[in-house]
Design an enzyme around this catalytic site. Sequence first.
Site, PDB file in Angstrom:
ATOM      1  N   TYR A 206       2.743  26.529   4.937  1.00 55.44           N
ATOM      2  CA  TYR A 206       1.534  27.217   5.391  1.00 55.44           C
ATOM      3  C   TYR A 206       0.317  26.453   4.893  1.00 55.44           C
ATOM      4  CZ  TYR A 206      -2.115  30.794   5.719  1.00 55.44           C
ATOM      5  OH  TYR A 206      -3.274  31.476   6.006  1.00 55.44           O
ATOM      6  N   ASP A 301      -0.879  19.016   0.934  1.00 54.42           N
ATOM      7  CA  ASP A 301      -1.563  20.290   0.715  1.00 54.42           C
ATOM      8  C   ASP A 301      -1.161  20.778  -0.673  1.00 54.42           C
ATOM      9  OD1 ASP A 301      -2.387  22.908   0.522  1.00 54.42           O
ATOM     10  OD2 ASP A 301      -1.673  23.505   2.503  1.00 54.42           O
ATOM     11  N   LYS A 329      -7.695  27.079  -5.206  1.00 52.09           N
ATOM     12  CA  LYS A 329      -7.151  28.008  -6.193  1.00 52.09           C
ATOM     13  C   LYS A 329      -7.562  27.676  -7.628  1.00 52.09           C
ATOM     14  CE  LYS A 329      -3.377  29.519  -3.202  1.00 52.09           C
ATOM     15  NZ  LYS A 329      -3.852  30.861  -2.883  1.00 52.09           N
TER      16      LYS A 329
END
Length: 487
Positions: A206, A301, A329
């Site tokens: 994702y 990613d 994050k």
Amino acid sequence: MPFYLSQEAGAGIEPANSGFADRDLTTWLPRHCARRETIECSQALSTRGDLTIQRFSESGYREGMTNSRDLFARARRRIPGGVNSPVRAFRAVGGEPVFVGRAKGSRIGNVDDVELIDYVGSWGPAILGHAPPVVVSAIRDAAQRGVSFGIPNPLEVEMAELICAWMPAIEKVRMVNSGTEATMSCLRLARGFTKRDKIVKFAGCYHGHADSLLVKAGSGALTHGQPDSAGIPGAVAGETIVLPFNNIESVRAAFRENKDHIAGVILEPIPANAGLFFPRKDFLHQLREECTKNGAVLIFDEVMTGFRVARGGAQQLYGIRPDLTALGKVIGGGLPVGAFGGRAEIMDCLSPVGPVYQAGTLSGNPLAMAAGLAQLWELDRIDGWKLLEDLGAKLESRLTNAISGKELTLHRIGSMFCLFFAIGPIFDLESAQRSDTKKFAQFFHSCLERGIYFPPSQFETAFISAAHSDEDIEQTASVVGEALASL
């Protein structure tokens, strides 16, 4: 100040009040009086330092969650589905979501005055635990100097220098405001640099909700993507090729079938959005070779793994130099943030130097930069990655004993872990989807009733923080054993 007093204003406005100039104040007083008990509960929750973890199965979990239920009912009237990100809605496990009033260290306290040991950690950013003093202090100090400028500031330069120092594959970096924005920008940059259109991604990885990336695999390994969401034109999805993770032959076939058309290959080097599984030996090195051979940009990613699994992310663990890296994050210390960076010759294609446009009003804002820098410096100071590995190994050892003899598979790397309700091996999306999601839902609620908050989906990864104690680990293992025995 109560944690959700500010939510009172404007919430649940009746249609009859729509003609008033001040729509917030017309209903605030009666709602305030009606919810006085709730407000007093919230005040107590926000000021208490320690709460006892209640055993919900003994205290009446569902019956006791009245404030969460009320807030969810109000939220559904004004927020689609009652949540601002779908996984929070508990659709994968059933029931209604917990509303949090405060968080500190390894614990979250809900609006019903109950404390839980948390393994969501804001989905990754809370690597030091919730509200670490060093981060809170940095945010406070930065805010006193100005919360946003829209003008270059020293902190964004410091952040760029730190990222490039800790991840040598990143020679230049640009700050953005989310992981989705980072991956979306990587794709545009790869296309602009190579002057090609097609992108390869892997099923189960994702990368946010950009149109090109909300695509899943069809019936064949080389099937061009079909939209995985309404609102995505087929022509956009058609530029994305979805392949099975850990299958290098499918990658080679894709390059043969799309010679000189593939701009880049994007992946989570450690997929953590379909549970948690790992690259097979040499898979990442082979990807690096194929991208180099075919003139495609290799994009890691590392929004989730960056600065969490190691000081230099997954690329340090596996010894790979991607061309571009997406981050998020951890680098924001809990505030909205993202970044993407890589080889200087690629990054210099960005505006204002090059022809690839990208911009952001709040990019590099001083609050997120201050929070992120404080968190990263503190991780480095305490050797946080060794601490997290030790905690993770301890939890793995305890959980391995708890699941012995059961049809379960435990995956862990550093401070990230996932318990699959399936027999291994699990190495891609298809094998992960063998999991018994109904049993997971029962397990989730059984743990919640006993004071442990795991991600509310089989296909999410749990996070340990530096604030988790040995006692937290022992209690978690005990609860997992009880929950599994209750199924």
